[in-house]
Design an enzyme around this catalytic site. Structure first.
Site, PDB file in Angstrom:
ATOM      1  N   SER A 146     -12.516   4.435 -14.958  1.00 36.08           N
ATOM      2  CA  SER A 146     -11.169   3.886 -14.732  1.00 36.08           C
ATOM      3  C   SER A 146     -11.263   2.455 -14.200  1.00 36.08           C
ATOM      4  CB  SER A 146     -10.372   4.786 -13.774  1.00 36.08           C
ATOM      5  OG  SER A 146     -10.940   4.782 -12.479  1.00 36.08           O
ATOM      6  N   LYS A 147     -12.283   2.175 -13.385  1.00 39.45           N
ATOM      7  CA  LYS A 147     -12.451   0.790 -12.896  1.00 39.45           C
ATOM      8  C   LYS A 147     -12.870  -0.122 -14.055  1.00 39.45           C
ATOM      9  CE  LYS A 147     -12.221  -0.638  -9.239  1.00 39.45           C
ATOM     10  NZ  LYS A 147     -11.072  -1.163  -8.426  1.00 39.45           N
TER      11      LYS A 147
ATOM     12  N   THR B  12      -3.685   5.327 -11.101  1.00 39.04           N
ATOM     13  CA  THR B  12      -3.694   4.189 -10.165  1.00 39.04           C
ATOM     14  C   THR B  12      -4.585   3.055 -10.659  1.00 39.04           C
ATOM     15  OG1 THR B  12      -3.182   5.525  -8.240  1.00 39.04           O
ATOM     16  CG2 THR B  12      -4.383   3.481  -7.834  1.00 39.04           C
TER      17      THR B  12
ATOM     18  N   LEU C 234     -20.534   8.583   2.013  1.00 38.25           N
ATOM     19  CA  LEU C 234     -21.781   9.043   2.634  1.00 38.25           C
ATOM     20  C   LEU C 234     -21.929   8.651   4.114  1.00 38.25           C
ATOM     21  CD1 LEU C 234     -24.559  10.453   2.242  1.00 38.25           C
ATOM     22  CD2 LEU C 234     -25.494   8.172   1.824  1.00 38.25           C
TER      23      LEU C 234
ATOM     24  N   ILE D 239       1.608   0.306  -6.496  1.00 34.21           N
ATOM     25  CA  ILE D 239       1.314  -0.773  -7.458  1.00 34.21           C
ATOM     26  C   ILE D 239       1.783  -0.404  -8.870  1.00 34.21           C
ATOM     27  CG2 ILE D 239      -0.618  -1.834  -6.211  1.00 34.21           C
ATOM     28  CD1 ILE D 239      -2.496  -0.286  -8.212  1.00 34.21           C
TER      29      ILE D 239
ATOM     30  N   ILE E  86     -27.065  16.518   1.610  1.00 34.96           N
ATOM     31  CA  ILE E  86     -27.792  15.566   0.751  1.00 34.96           C
ATOM     32  C   ILE E  86     -27.715  16.109  -0.670  1.00 34.96           C
ATOM     33  CG2 ILE E  86     -30.027  14.424   0.342  1.00 34.96           C
ATOM     34  CD1 ILE E  86     -29.124  14.044   3.218  1.00 34.96           C
TER      35      ILE E  86
ATOM     36  N   TYR F 232     -14.209   7.869 -12.066  1.00 35.86           N
ATOM     37  CA  TYR F 232     -13.903   6.712 -11.200  1.00 35.86           C
ATOM     38  C   TYR F 232     -14.383   5.418 -11.850  1.00 35.86           C
ATOM     39  CZ  TYR F 232     -14.792   3.188  -7.605  1.00 35.86           C
ATOM     40  OH  TYR F 232     -14.861   2.001  -6.913  1.00 35.86           O
TER      41      TYR F 232
ATOM     42  N   ASP G 158       0.858  -1.194   0.000  1.00 32.81           N
ATOM     43  CA  ASP G 158       0.000   0.000   0.000  1.00 32.81           C
ATOM     44  C   ASP G 158       0.886   1.233   0.000  1.00 32.81           C
ATOM     45  OD1 ASP G 158      -1.839   2.147   0.907  1.00 32.81           O
ATOM     46  OD2 ASP G 158      -3.250   0.501   1.217  1.00 32.81           O
TER      47      ASP G 158
ATOM     48  N   THR H  64     -16.263  -2.754  -8.956  1.00 35.17           N
ATOM     49  CA  THR H  64     -17.464  -2.094  -8.440  1.00 35.17           C
ATOM     50  C   THR H  64     -18.650  -2.265  -9.389  1.00 35.17           C
ATOM     51  OG1 THR H  64     -18.375   0.132  -8.102  1.00 35.17           O
ATOM     52  CG2 THR H  64     -16.448  -0.001  -9.491  1.00 35.17           C
ATOM     53  N   ASP H  65     -19.845  -2.149  -8.829  1.00 36.59           N
ATOM     54  CA  ASP H  65     -21.051  -2.179  -9.667  1.00 36.59           C
ATOM     55  C   ASP H  65     -21.179  -0.903 -10.503  1.00 36.59           C
ATOM     56  OD1 ASP H  65     -21.716  -0.379  -7.635  1.00 36.59           O
ATOM     57  OD2 ASP H  65     -23.633  -1.314  -7.141  1.00 36.59           O
ATOM     58  N   GLU H  66     -20.390   0.126 -10.162  1.00 33.60           N
ATOM     59  CA  GLU H  66     -20.538   1.407 -10.857  1.00 33.60           C
ATOM     60  C   GLU H  66     -20.117   1.319 -12.319  1.00 33.60           C
ATOM     61  OE1 GLU H  66     -19.535   4.872  -8.548  1.00 33.60           O
ATOM     62  OE2 GLU H  66     -19.793   3.771  -6.681  1.00 33.60           O
TER      63      GLU H  66
HETATM   64  P1  NAD Z   1     -10.013   3.162  -0.127  1.00 34.46           P
HETATM   65  O1  NAD Z   1      -9.919   4.425  -0.920  1.00 34.46           O
HETATM   66  O2  NAD Z   1     -10.545   3.207   1.259  1.00 34.46           O
HETATM   67  O3  NAD Z   1      -8.592   2.446  -0.063  1.00 34.46           O
HETATM   68  C1  NAD Z   1      -7.741   2.362  -1.165  1.00 34.46           C
HETATM   69  C2  NAD Z   1      -6.373   1.903  -0.659  1.00 34.46           C
HETATM   70  O4  NAD Z   1      -5.502   1.774  -1.809  1.00 34.46           O
HETATM   71  C3  NAD Z   1      -5.701   2.895   0.291  1.00 34.46           C
HETATM   72  O5  NAD Z   1      -5.128   2.215   1.379  1.00 34.46           O
HETATM   73  C4  NAD Z   1      -4.636   3.547  -0.571  1.00 34.46           C
HETATM   74  O6  NAD Z   1      -3.513   3.995   0.179  1.00 34.46           O
HETATM   75  C5  NAD Z   1      -4.267   2.404  -1.503  1.00 34.46           C
HETATM   76  N1  NAD Z   1      -3.678   2.862  -2.759  1.00 34.46           N
HETATM   77  C6  NAD Z   1      -4.136   3.855  -3.579  1.00 34.46           C
HETATM   78  N2  NAD Z   1      -3.307   4.013  -4.612  1.00 34.46           N
HETATM   79  C7  NAD Z   1      -2.319   3.085  -4.481  1.00 34.46           C
HETATM   80  C8  NAD Z   1      -1.175   2.749  -5.252  1.00 34.46           C
HETATM   81  N3  NAD Z   1      -0.882   3.404  -6.377  1.00 34.46           N
HETATM   82  N4  NAD Z   1      -0.376   1.759  -4.802  1.00 34.46           N
HETATM   83  C9  NAD Z   1      -0.657   1.096  -3.649  1.00 34.46           C
HETATM   84  N5  NAD Z   1      -1.725   1.382  -2.884  1.00 34.46           N
HETATM   85  C10 NAD Z   1      -2.545   2.365  -3.287  1.00 34.46           C
HETATM   86  O7  NAD Z   1     -10.891   2.203  -1.051  1.00 34.46           O
HETATM   87  P2  NAD Z   1     -11.924   1.054  -0.625  1.00 34.46           P
HETATM   88  O8  NAD Z   1     -13.259   1.665  -0.420  1.00 34.46           O
HETATM   89  O9  NAD Z   1     -11.311   0.230   0.435  1.00 34.46           O
HETATM   90  O10 NAD Z   1     -11.986   0.230  -1.986  1.00 34.46           O
HETATM   91  C11 NAD Z   1     -11.080  -0.845  -2.224  1.00 34.46           C
HETATM   92  C12 NAD Z   1     -11.388  -1.438  -3.596  1.00 34.46           C
HETATM   93  O11 NAD Z   1     -12.730  -1.897  -3.627  1.00 34.46           O
HETATM   94  C13 NAD Z   1     -11.255  -0.428  -4.736  1.00 34.46           C
HETATM   95  O12 NAD Z   1     -10.665  -1.077  -5.830  1.00 34.46           O
HETATM   96  C14 NAD Z   1     -12.683  -0.029  -5.045  1.00 34.46           C
HETATM   97  O13 NAD Z   1     -12.840   0.339  -6.389  1.00 34.46           O
HETATM   98  C15 NAD Z   1     -13.421  -1.327  -4.729  1.00 34.46           C
HETATM   99  N6  NAD Z   1     -14.825  -1.170  -4.299  1.00 34.46           N
HETATM  100  C16 NAD Z   1     -15.156  -0.309  -3.306  1.00 34.46           C
HETATM  101  C17 NAD Z   1     -16.484  -0.222  -2.895  1.00 34.46           C
HETATM  102  C18 NAD Z   1     -16.902   0.708  -1.766  1.00 34.46           C
HETATM  103  O14 NAD Z   1     -18.096   0.838  -1.494  1.00 34.46           O
HETATM  104  N7  NAD Z   1     -15.972   1.313  -1.044  1.00 34.46           N
HETATM  105  C19 NAD Z   1     -17.468  -1.004  -3.515  1.00 34.46           C
HETATM  106  C20 NAD Z   1     -17.079  -1.873  -4.546  1.00 34.46           C
HETATM  107  C21 NAD Z   1     -15.749  -1.968  -4.934  1.00 34.46           C
HETATM  108  P1  TYD Z   2     -20.659   7.711  -1.880  1.00 34.19           P
HETATM  109  O1  TYD Z   2     -20.533   7.214  -0.487  1.00 34.19           O
HETATM  110  O2  TYD Z   2     -19.723   8.778  -2.357  1.00 34.19           O
HETATM  111  O3  TYD Z   2     -20.606   6.418  -2.832  1.00 34.19           O
HETATM  112  P2  TYD Z   2     -20.881   6.303  -4.436  1.00 34.19           P
HETATM  113  O4  TYD Z   2     -20.899   7.638  -5.039  1.00 34.19           O
HETATM  114  O5  TYD Z   2     -19.693   5.499  -4.857  1.00 34.19           O
HETATM  115  O6  TYD Z   2     -22.183   5.573  -4.553  1.00 34.19           O
HETATM  116  O7  TYD Z   2     -22.133   8.260  -2.094  1.00 34.19           O
HETATM  117  C1  TYD Z   2     -23.262   7.432  -1.854  1.00 34.19           C
HETATM  118  C2  TYD Z   2     -24.486   8.222  -2.268  1.00 34.19           C
HETATM  119  O8  TYD Z   2     -24.638   9.321  -1.354  1.00 34.19           O
HETATM  120  C3  TYD Z   2     -24.371   8.833  -3.651  1.00 34.19           C
HETATM  121  O9  TYD Z   2     -25.660   8.805  -4.261  1.00 34.19           O
HETATM  122  C4  TYD Z   2     -23.958  10.269  -3.387  1.00 34.19           C
HETATM  123  C5  TYD Z   2     -24.626  10.582  -2.067  1.00 34.19           C
HETATM  124  N1  TYD Z   2     -23.924  11.558  -1.200  1.00 34.19           N
HETATM  125  C6  TYD Z   2     -24.622  12.641  -0.659  1.00 34.19           C
HETATM  126  O10 TYD Z   2     -25.844  12.815  -0.889  1.00 34.19           O
HETATM  127  N2  TYD Z   2     -23.946  13.508   0.156  1.00 34.19           N
HETATM  128  C7  TYD Z   2     -22.617  13.363   0.415  1.00 34.19           C
HETATM  129  O11 TYD Z   2     -22.033  14.224   1.139  1.00 34.19           O
HETATM  130  C8  TYD Z   2     -21.916  12.251  -0.128  1.00 34.19           C
HETATM  131  C9  TYD Z   2     -20.452  12.029   0.143  1.00 34.19           C
HETATM  132  C10 TYD Z   2     -22.612  11.357  -0.937  1.00 34.19           C
END
Ligand code: NAD
Ligand code: TYD
Length: 363
Positions: A161-162, A98, A198, A58, A214, A158, A31, A132-134
């Protein structure tokens, strides 16, 4: 052993902690520690010989190849990413670097490593790509939930890129026979999530007496999954996933943002009643919508449930209460991560002066 990337972030650190709570197989954790990576998440592993932290990027293919050669992990579990949609709108370049280049470098390192490895390693190695589902874009209210064959139609830098990374992973399976499995998961929540997303942002702002922003009308729908349930799905993909396949992971739990925020306020009203009386819901404020805001995400998780025998253990009611309790009981963690960089970001995103440093926070 296994090599985890991004294991100091939200999902990665939950994965590492959960893995070592249930297995003795060691973890190498690579990391680079962006603002979202925090070694405090792994503080309980400080003296645990099964966990080796490597501070590195990475995108550094030579470093990754050295790690693979030296430690011969049986799998890479790839979490590392830039993960926040709003940040990708303000500054997409880091996401391209990244999420796309980083995944490419990892794939290339794994390809070089497997090319020089014996058949035993080649046959057992796995590259688990966490996505991600996005990548599927947005749904109308009555559309069926995303299946694995839904068209890829990302709408934010985002998710684009995924999606690009998912395509690279897929191409390495077809072209080089790289043993890959991809998961596409819905929104996660739980401990150690950075308070820009959120749920932790609302909890943090509520307790700090700040407004609860919101976006737009607040009727955007997300399918929320407790983070440990995502971790068990990734384990299922690692151990039982079919090579080259993708698996959608979700909680069968669609909620409009307004309902999520009201639920958080109700739990906080019980756990930490406001000194001034009234409900935390009084702090809710409608703000400008996110550009290109996806209206609805919903996951059809039939495939992973049927083929890999996975199902979530938490309901939204149990998971969200646990989560709020964790944030209320871990205010020091929140103070520490809401450092100077965080305040600068909040100032940019929500306008006006950056909020003052929280008590005990790093400046
Ligand atoms: P996060 O942003 O909390 O953590 C990302 C981690 O990656 C951090 O520790 C950061 O330091 C590290 N990182 C970033 N760039 C790097 C690099 N170049 N080299 C090495 N380490 C690096 O993210 P998260 O929410 O834990 O998400 C983790 C994975 O899951 C991501 O790939 C994200 O797309 C995927 N994901 C997240 C969610 C969600 O709801 N959070 C849902 C579905 C999928
Ligand atoms: P978020 O946690 O950023 O996840 P994602 O955009 O990946 O789904 O946001 C979740 C939902 O909440 C999204 O519809 C955006 C909304 N949101 C707000 O309404 N207020 C906020 O301050 C944030 C961060 C998100």
């Amino acid at each position: 052993m296994i090599l985890v990337t991004g294991g100091a972030g939200f999902i990665g650190s939950n994965f590492v902690l959960n893995w070592l709570a249930h297995h003795d197989e060691p973890v190498i954790n690579l990391d680079v520690l962006t603002y979202a990576g925090n070694l405090e998440n792994l503080a309980t592993l400080k003296h645990d010989a099964r966990h080796a932290f490597v501070h590195g990027d990475i995108c550094d293919g030579n470093l990754v190849l050295q790690l693979l050669r030296n430690h011969k992990p049986r799998a890479i579990i790839h979490f590392a990413a830039e993960s926040h949609v709003d940040r990708s709108i303000l500054g997409p370049e880091a996401f391209v670097q990244t999420n796309i280049m980083g995944t490419f470098r990892l794939l290339e390192a794994a390809r070089a490593y497997l090319a020089e490895s014996d058949d035993a390693i080649k046959n057992s190695f796995r590259f688990v790509h966490v996505s991600t589902d996005e990548v599927y874009g947005t749904l109308a209210p009555d559309d069926p939930a995303f299946t694995e064959t839904h068209r890829i139609a990302p709408n934010s830098p985002y998710s684009a890129s995924k999606a690009a990374a998912d395509h690279l992973v897929r191409s390495y399976y077809h072209t080089y026979k790289m043993p890959v499995v991809t998961s596409n998961c819905s929104n996660n929540y739980g401990p150690y999530q950075f308070p820009e997303k959120l749920i932790p942002l609302i909890i943090h702002n509520a307790l700090a007496g700040k407004k609860l922003p919101i976006y737009g009308d607040g009727l955007q729908v997300r399918d929320w999954l407790y983070v440990i349930d995502h971790c068990t799905a990734i384990e299922a993909a690692l151990e039982r996933g079919k090579l080259g396949e993708t698996y959608n992971v979700g909680g069968c739990n669609e909620q409009p943002n307004l309902v999520v925020v009201r639920t958080l306020c109700e739990i906080l009203d019980q756990l930490r009643p406001r000194a001034s009386g009234g409900s935390y819901a009084d702090q809710m404020t409608f703000v400008a919508d996110r550009p290109g805001h996806d209206r609805r995400y919903a996951i059809d998780a039939t495939k992973i449930m049927r083929d890999l025998g996975w199902k979530p253990a938490e309901t939204f009611a149990t998971g969200i209460r646990k989560t709020v309790e964790w944030y209320v009981n871990n205010s020091a963690w929140v103070s520490n991560v809401t450092s100077g960089a965080y305040r600068e970001w909040v100032g940019k995103q929500y306008g006006g002066a950056a909020p003052a440093a929280p008590a005990g926070g790093k400046v």
